[in-house]
Design a protein around this motif. Structure first.
Motif, PDB file in Angstrom:
ATOM      1  N   ALA A 192       0.681  -1.272   0.152  1.00 49.20           N
ATOM      2  CA  ALA A 192       0.169   0.005  -0.219  1.00 49.20           C
ATOM      3  C   ALA A 192       0.802   1.294  -0.019  1.00 49.20           C
ATOM      4  CB  ALA A 192      -1.070   0.020   1.340  1.00 49.20           C
ATOM      5  N   MET A 193       1.842   1.284   1.011  1.00 44.37           N
ATOM      6  CA  MET A 193       2.422   2.435   0.997  1.00 44.37           C
ATOM      7  C   MET A 193       3.458   2.930  -0.345  1.00 44.37           C
ATOM      8  SD  MET A 193       3.450   5.319   2.808  1.00 44.37           S
ATOM      9  CE  MET A 193       3.167   4.598   4.484  1.00 44.37           C
ATOM     10  N   ARG A 347     -10.978  -1.761   7.524  1.00 42.91           N
ATOM     11  CA  ARG A 347      -9.768  -1.539   8.231  1.00 42.91           C
ATOM     12  C   ARG A 347      -9.514  -2.744   9.235  1.00 42.91           C
ATOM     13  NH1 ARG A 347     -10.700   5.036   8.917  1.00 42.91           N
ATOM     14  NH2 ARG A 347      -9.670   5.566   6.904  1.00 42.91           N
ATOM     15  N   ARG A 348     -10.450  -3.290   9.818  1.00 42.60           N
ATOM     16  CA  ARG A 348     -10.190  -4.352  10.786  1.00 42.60           C
ATOM     17  C   ARG A 348      -9.456  -5.597   9.724  1.00 42.60           C
ATOM     18  NH1 ARG A 348     -15.632  -4.885   9.535  1.00 42.60           N
ATOM     19  NH2 ARG A 348     -16.167  -6.964   8.492  1.00 42.60           N
ATOM     20  N   MET A 349      -9.352  -5.502   8.598  1.00 44.26           N
ATOM     21  CA  MET A 349      -8.449  -6.647   7.982  1.00 44.26           C
ATOM     22  C   MET A 349      -6.960  -6.380   7.915  1.00 44.26           C
ATOM     23  SD  MET A 349     -10.953  -7.073   4.561  1.00 44.26           S
ATOM     24  CE  MET A 349     -10.026  -8.295   3.687  1.00 44.26           C
ATOM     25  N   ASP A 350      -6.226  -7.147   7.998  1.00 40.97           N
ATOM     26  CA  ASP A 350      -4.593  -6.978   8.066  1.00 40.97           C
ATOM     27  C   ASP A 350      -4.279  -6.462   6.629  1.00 40.97           C
ATOM     28  OD1 ASP A 350      -2.037  -7.018   9.094  1.00 40.97           O
ATOM     29  OD2 ASP A 350      -1.836  -8.660   8.081  1.00 40.97           O
ATOM     30  N   TYR A 356      -6.414  -4.797  -1.456  1.00 42.53           N
ATOM     31  CA  TYR A 356      -7.581  -4.019  -2.237  1.00 42.53           C
ATOM     32  C   TYR A 356      -6.475  -3.621  -3.388  1.00 42.53           C
ATOM     33  CZ  TYR A 356      -9.758  -0.246  -4.893  1.00 42.53           C
ATOM     34  OH  TYR A 356     -10.308   0.466  -5.994  1.00 42.53           O
ATOM     35  N   VAL A 357      -5.127  -3.456  -3.452  1.00 38.48           N
ATOM     36  CA  VAL A 357      -4.527  -2.850  -4.479  1.00 38.48           C
ATOM     37  C   VAL A 357      -4.334  -4.565  -5.266  1.00 38.48           C
ATOM     38  CG1 VAL A 357      -1.968  -2.696  -5.152  1.00 38.48           C
ATOM     39  CG2 VAL A 357      -3.049  -1.068  -3.752  1.00 38.48           C
ATOM     40  N   GLU A 358      -3.900  -5.546  -4.731  1.00 34.17           N
ATOM     41  CA  GLU A 358      -3.900  -6.778  -5.288  1.00 34.17           C
ATOM     42  C   GLU A 358      -5.025  -7.403  -5.936  1.00 34.17           C
ATOM     43  OE1 GLU A 358      -0.536  -8.472  -1.998  1.00 34.17           O
ATOM     44  OE2 GLU A 358      -2.706  -9.020  -1.819  1.00 34.17           O
TER      45      GLU A 358
END
Length: 361
Positions: A192-193, A347-350, A356-358
């Motif tokens: 993500a970053m 957001r509770r997902m690691d 999402y990007v994947e």
């Protein structure tokens, strides 16, 4: 050899000089692959490492290889062998404040003034780094961000103070969703970053290329070299660094550049422009590495030497302005997170944004 003449690199090898006066280099030299000490130019080999260099299983572009692996910065690679050629210098700091600032000013101004403005645009956030470029280069200024973003507001006010026009690249959700898989394809990064950082750069570069410019000047490297990060300013209390001094923390951050820079270079090239980074020139790096801690951080003031060096060309309101990292100042990170949650990645997902990007690739 990309980024420098082969003769220059040979001289650096003979002298053991890690900062031989270039903006970075990488490529084949006398049967080996060689990459500069900060990794400013991307360079990759196929991961199995068994083929000789003569077989051509290397590239500056990882998409041309089956299983790309970066050549380590400061190393030479020949088949399976990898040898360190250079390490980042750790010189004693300047003891005279005026001399230190003068050295930074001379290094920065010389490196910026050497840039050919033909076919050039400037990525402009309104902070001191990009403002130095804007003040000394006759090139159009571009900023990317959502309409209510900090970067667009800051860039507009700084452009007004400099008497310059500004072109705004307005980010949208559609543009982000389209750009994410293109960035991943170019960089090989899905975290993500990395994607958040690359998004405003990539979308700015697309617009710059569409407007007919082939090169984009950026203020990259200034935060790392001159003490722009909170974790450096807060050393040794900040748990994100191991060092017990500001100078030591700055060195840790500079050591991250070989991992960061290829992401940005590859994203920009995929968008159709060649990056130009004068604040990463060897002479600027050499001057920055000699700064004492108080010329990196002084109280609440960061990048002290760079700001003082810029007072000749920038209004105080611009030279002293704090800025946010591009992914936050443009709101690209916030809106990518919003898109992830709208797609069911809560957001509770690691590491929900990476997931999402994947999903978009």
């Amino acid at each position: 050899m990309q980024g420098a003449a082969p003769a220059t690199v040979r001289e650096a090898l003979d002298a053991g000089d890690p900062l031989p006066g270039t903006r970075g280099f990488a490529g084949e030299l006398d049967g080996r692959l060689v990459r500069d000490v900060l990794g400013r130019e991307p360079l990759f080999v196929d991961r199995d490492g068994t083929a000789p260099i003569a077989d051509g299983r290397w590239s500056h572009d990882p998409t041309e290889l089956t299983d790309p692996d970066p050549v380590p910065a400061g190393h030479a690679v020949d088949g399976e062998a990898s040898d360190r050629l250079w390490s980042l210098p750790d010189p004693d700091p300047f003891t005279d404040r005026e001399r230190a600032v003068a050295r930074v000013r001379d290094a920065v101004e010389t490196s910026v003034d050497e840039v050919d403005a033909d076919g050039l645009a400037v990525a402009f956030s309104g902070g001191v780094d990009s403002a130095i470029l804007a003040a000394r280069l006759d090139a159009p200024l571009y900023v990317a961000g959502f309409p209510d973003s900090h970067d667009v507001e800051a860039a507009r006010s700084a452009a007004d103070l400099l008497g310059r026009e500004l072109r705004v690249v307005e980010l949208t959700h559609d543009a982000i969703e389209r750009a994410v898989p293109e960035i991943v394809a170019a960089t090989g990064r899905t975290d993500a970053m990395a994607v958040q950082i690359a998004l405003p750069l990539y979308l700015t570069a697309e617009r710059v290329a569409a407007d007919g410019f082939g090169r984009l000047a950026l203020g990259q490297g200034a935060d790392e070299l001159f003490g722009g990060y909170a974790k450096v300013a807060n050393a040794p209390e900040d748990p994100r660094v191991d060092a017990d001094t500001v100078r030591g923390a700055r060195r840790e951050v500079v050591a991250t550049l070989p991992d960061q820079l290829p992401r940005d270079v590859l994203a920009l090239r995929a968008a159709g422009v060649e990056p130009v980074t004068p604040l990463l020139h060897d002479r600027v790096v050499a001057a920055a590495l000699r700064l004492p801690g108080e010329l990196l951080v002084e109280g609440d003031r960061r990048k002290v030497a760079l700001r003082e060096a810029a007072t000749d060309v920038l209004p105080d309101a611009v030279a002293e302005r704090d800025k946010k990292a591009a992914q936050y100042g443009s709101l690209a990170a916030r809106e990518l997170d919003r898109l992830a949650r709208q797609a069911g990645y809560k957001r509770r997902m690691d590491d929900h944004v990476t997931k999402y990007v994947e999903s978009l690739v």
